[in-house]
Motif scaffolding. Structure first.
Motif, PDB file in Angstrom:
ATOM      1  N   THR A 380     -13.233   5.309   2.045  1.00 53.92           N
ATOM      2  CA  THR A 380     -11.876   5.679   1.281  1.00 53.92           C
ATOM      3  C   THR A 380     -10.862   5.605   2.846  1.00 53.92           C
ATOM      4  O   THR A 380      -9.331   6.055   2.024  1.00 53.92           O
ATOM      5  N   ASP A 381     -10.811   5.132   4.024  1.00 55.69           N
ATOM      6  CA  ASP A 381      -9.963   5.417   4.736  1.00 55.69           C
ATOM      7  C   ASP A 381      -8.781   4.485   4.162  1.00 55.69           C
ATOM      8  O   ASP A 381      -7.668   4.504   5.056  1.00 55.69           O
ATOM      9  N   ILE A 382      -8.912   3.454   4.002  1.00 53.23           N
ATOM     10  CA  ILE A 382      -8.569   1.868   3.518  1.00 53.23           C
ATOM     11  C   ILE A 382      -7.488   2.101   2.864  1.00 53.23           C
ATOM     12  O   ILE A 382      -5.505   2.444   3.059  1.00 53.23           O
ATOM     13  N   PHE A 383      -7.230   3.721   2.092  1.00 51.98           N
ATOM     14  CA  PHE A 383      -5.640   3.948   0.815  1.00 51.98           C
ATOM     15  C   PHE A 383      -5.019   4.997   1.480  1.00 51.98           C
ATOM     16  O   PHE A 383      -4.350   5.457   1.193  1.00 51.98           O
ATOM     17  N   THR A 384      -6.162   6.029   2.076  1.00 52.77           N
ATOM     18  CA  THR A 384      -5.860   6.884   2.470  1.00 52.77           C
ATOM     19  C   THR A 384      -5.304   7.717   4.456  1.00 52.77           C
ATOM     20  O   THR A 384      -5.281   8.624   4.513  1.00 52.77           O
ATOM     21  N   MET A 385      -5.880   6.501   4.920  1.00 48.99           N
ATOM     22  CA  MET A 385      -5.491   6.252   6.791  1.00 48.99           C
ATOM     23  C   MET A 385      -3.781   6.468   6.482  1.00 48.99           C
ATOM     24  O   MET A 385      -3.036   5.624   5.696  1.00 48.99           O
ATOM     25  N   GLU A 386      -3.629   7.585   7.346  1.00 55.49           N
ATOM     26  CA  GLU A 386      -2.072   8.230   7.773  1.00 55.49           C
ATOM     27  C   GLU A 386      -1.483   8.270   6.494  1.00 55.49           C
ATOM     28  O   GLU A 386       0.046   7.369   6.027  1.00 55.49           O
ATOM     29  N   ASN A 387      -1.633   8.555   4.952  1.00 61.67           N
ATOM     30  CA  ASN A 387      -1.192   9.058   3.680  1.00 61.67           C
ATOM     31  C   ASN A 387      -0.949   7.469   3.489  1.00 61.67           C
ATOM     32  O   ASN A 387      -0.696   7.714   2.874  1.00 61.67           O
ATOM     33  N   GLY A 388      -1.575   6.617   3.247  1.00 57.47           N
ATOM     34  CA  GLY A 388      -1.757   5.214   2.456  1.00 57.47           C
ATOM     35  C   GLY A 388      -0.490   4.984   3.501  1.00 57.47           C
ATOM     36  O   GLY A 388      -0.382   3.269   2.351  1.00 57.47           O
ATOM     37  N   ALA A 391      -0.768   0.672   4.051  1.00 54.62           N
ATOM     38  CA  ALA A 391      -1.347   0.059   2.544  1.00 54.62           C
ATOM     39  C   ALA A 391      -0.431  -0.177   1.565  1.00 54.62           C
ATOM     40  O   ALA A 391       0.035  -1.321   1.367  1.00 54.62           O
ATOM     41  N   ILE A 392       0.599   0.659   1.875  1.00 51.32           N
ATOM     42  CA  ILE A 392       2.128   0.604   0.970  1.00 51.32           C
ATOM     43  C   ILE A 392       3.264  -0.690   1.613  1.00 51.32           C
ATOM     44  O   ILE A 392       3.674  -1.120   0.918  1.00 51.32           O
ATOM     45  N   ALA A 393       2.639  -0.138   2.795  1.00 47.67           N
ATOM     46  CA  ALA A 393       3.985  -1.768   3.851  1.00 47.67           C
ATOM     47  C   ALA A 393       2.852  -2.509   3.750  1.00 47.67           C
ATOM     48  O   ALA A 393       3.843  -3.680   3.674  1.00 47.67           O
ATOM     49  N   PHE A 394       1.815  -2.839   3.552  1.00 52.88           N
ATOM     50  CA  PHE A 394       1.204  -4.311   3.496  1.00 52.88           C
ATOM     51  C   PHE A 394       1.561  -5.010   2.192  1.00 52.88           C
ATOM     52  O   PHE A 394       1.891  -6.093   1.943  1.00 52.88           O
ATOM     53  N   ILE A 395       1.594  -4.167   1.018  1.00 54.86           N
ATOM     54  CA  ILE A 395       1.882  -4.699  -0.848  1.00 54.86           C
ATOM     55  C   ILE A 395       3.181  -4.527  -0.592  1.00 54.86           C
ATOM     56  O   ILE A 395       3.774  -6.156  -0.721  1.00 54.86           O
ATOM     57  N   ILE A 396       4.173  -4.089   0.211  1.00 58.69           N
ATOM     58  CA  ILE A 396       5.581  -4.248   0.226  1.00 58.69           C
ATOM     59  C   ILE A 396       6.402  -5.994   1.166  1.00 58.69           C
ATOM     60  O   ILE A 396       6.462  -6.542   0.021  1.00 58.69           O
ATOM     61  N   ALA A 397       5.532  -6.137   1.813  1.00 57.38           N
ATOM     62  CA  ALA A 397       5.721  -6.765   2.737  1.00 57.38           C
ATOM     63  C   ALA A 397       5.288  -8.086   1.916  1.00 57.38           C
ATOM     64  O   ALA A 397       5.495  -9.286   1.914  1.00 57.38           O
ATOM     65  N   GLN A 398       3.771  -8.484   1.302  1.00 55.88           N
ATOM     66  CA  GLN A 398       3.614  -9.318   0.650  1.00 55.88           C
ATOM     67  C   GLN A 398       3.995  -9.629  -0.758  1.00 55.88           C
ATOM     68  O   GLN A 398       4.037 -11.029  -0.515  1.00 55.88           O
ATOM     69  N   LEU A 399       4.485  -9.031  -0.929  1.00 54.32           N
ATOM     70  CA  LEU A 399       5.829  -8.867  -2.365  1.00 54.32           C
ATOM     71  C   LEU A 399       6.772 -10.256  -1.850  1.00 54.32           C
ATOM     72  O   LEU A 399       7.490 -10.704  -2.391  1.00 54.32           O
ATOM     73  N   PHE A 400       6.931  -9.181  -0.381  1.00 51.36           N
ATOM     74  CA  PHE A 400       8.803 -10.098   0.108  1.00 51.36           C
ATOM     75  C   PHE A 400       8.450 -11.465   0.173  1.00 51.36           C
ATOM     76  O   PHE A 400       8.228 -12.486   0.260  1.00 51.36           O
TER      77      PHE A 400
END
Length: 416
Positions: A380-388, A391-400
């Motif tokens: 549960t920590d994977i997408f809830t740590m620091e309010n996600g 994870a969101i920053a990682f996904i956006i960076a990977q899209l870039f």
């Protein structure tokens, strides 16, 4: 009385002792599973007499390494260590058995992913028993594996394959790293997260995150978080990117360079490249290999920056060479030395004979490490740590990374 050795030095000692034994002709027979697709074939795998012997060799090899590590660290508990390691080895072998299934094998999913998932299942559903904890040595396992990885990163292979892959890798690594670092700052992430995510997205995924965490003495929970993101996001990229490349009519060179420059695990790169054909696989491997070569250099500069950073030292206490040396991750030095040794020092016959066994041992060290990461991580920590936000920053960076690397691949390999 001698002080306990730092874990980095212990990892380097064990890795180079392993290299010396293998180069001297000791090639341990480690467990191997053939492809299976039904219960009869599965039972045929499990009923092989040599499998038990190979599993015993793996267990004794790792146990011997761990006992040496504990002795150097002045913390020897052989009975508890042996019992705990037995459980971790069994979990890792179960992960290998799953990945040898024909369907899973065709998808190219690596053993480390299932090692992580099984560890996560035990940690989150069953709970980790106390007896299983003594041999959970995540960082040590990974550092040993990374030093052994250096034996398979040969500078001559990159040079002989041409400079285009290295050119693309340098452009992509610098641009994507700085974009990701800026993006993570916009999301309010701390410097440790920014460093680890930036390196994972831009360089070579898991290995880069680990090397960066070692260079900055990062939080293990944050490292586990980033590694989980890398492995989870790599799966859809591996499955869909080859079909997107075929639909877009990319040449094998451009498609391979795109796959190798964006997908974050070597096994996933090989699987995706294989779907595109032999030529695409060659270029995918070349670019991925070039990024791996940059890992040691990147870790060195990250360590240097972190040591000299005002966040680490006060203005009145500027670090000297001694401070830089003390904080520099020694396992990165081991990685570079192993690469130089196998690239320029050892005879080609010794290199070709030893590389296979060292690659197998490296894979098992990583598999054991990912089992430990799963055992230490709450899913549960994977997408809830620091309010996600990570994870969101990682996904956006990977899209870039996906779009930028595609543009660079067209420029470098497409003749634009």
């Amino acid at each position: 009385m001698m002080k306990p050795l730092h874990e980095d030095w212990i990892a380097v000692i064990i890795a180079f002792l392993t290299i010396a034994l293998v180069c001297a002709g000791l090639h341990p027979a480690l467990p191997k599973f053939a492809s299976w697709n039904n219960s009869a074939a599965l039972w045929a795998q499990l009923s092989r007499a040599e499998l038990l012997l190979q599993a015993g060799v793996l267990f004794l090899w790792v146990l011997g390494s761990l006992l040496l590590a504990r002795a150097l660290a002045k913390d020897l508990q052989p009975v508890k260590l042996a019992l705990s390691l037995l459980g971790i080895v069994v979990i890792s072998l179960l992960a290998q058995l799953i990945t040898s299934n024909r369907l899973v094998k065709d998808l190219g999913i690596e053993v480390v992913l299932f090692s992580l998932l099984l560890g996560l299942f035990i940690s989150n559903v069953l709970g980790v028993p106390a007896w299983l904890k003594p041999a959970i040595q995540t960082e040590l396992f990974i550092k040993i594996g990374l030093v052994l990885l250096g034996a398979n990163v040969l500078f001559g292979d990159v040079i002989s394959a041409g400079g285009l892959g290295l050119l693309q890798s340098v452009i992509v690594v610098f641009a994507v790293w700085y974009f990701t670092f800026w993006l993570c700052k916009r999301f309010g992430l701390d410097d440790e997260f920014r460093m680890m995510i930036s390196s994972a997205v831009s360089i070579c995924g898991v290995s880069a995150a680990i090397a960066t965490s070692g260079a900055i003495e990062g939080d293990n929970r944050k490292l586990s978080h980033v590694i989980s993101l890398v492995l989870i996001i790599a799966i859809p990229m591996m499955l869909f990117m080859p079909y997107i490349a075929a639909w877009a009519g990319m040449t094998p060179a451009v498609a391979g360079a795109w796959l190798g420059g964006t997908i974050d695990t070597s096994g996933a790169v090989v699987a995706a490249g294989t779907l595109m054909g032999e030529e695409a696989l060659k270029y995918a491997t070349l670019v991925k290999f070039s990024q791996n070569v940059l890992l040691g250099l990147a870790a060195f500069f990250i360590s240097l920056y972190w040591t000299l950073s005002k966040k680490e030292v006060s203005a009145e206490q500027k670090p000297g060479l001694k401070t830089i040396w003390e904080r520099f991750p020694k396992f990165v030095l081991g990685f570079v030395l192993a690469s130089l040794l196998f690239s320029f020092v050892l005879p080609p016959a010794v290199v070709s004979t030893a590389k296979g066994s060292l690659k197998e041992l490296q894979t098992y060290w990583f598999a054991l490490a990912f089992t430990c990461i799963g055992l230490e991580t709450k899913f549960t920590d994977i997408f809830t740590m620091e309010n996600g936000r990570p994870a969101i920053a990682f996904i956006i960076a990977q899209l870039f990374n996906i779009f930028f690397t595609l543009a660079v691949a067209y420029l470098v390999f497409g003749g634009l």
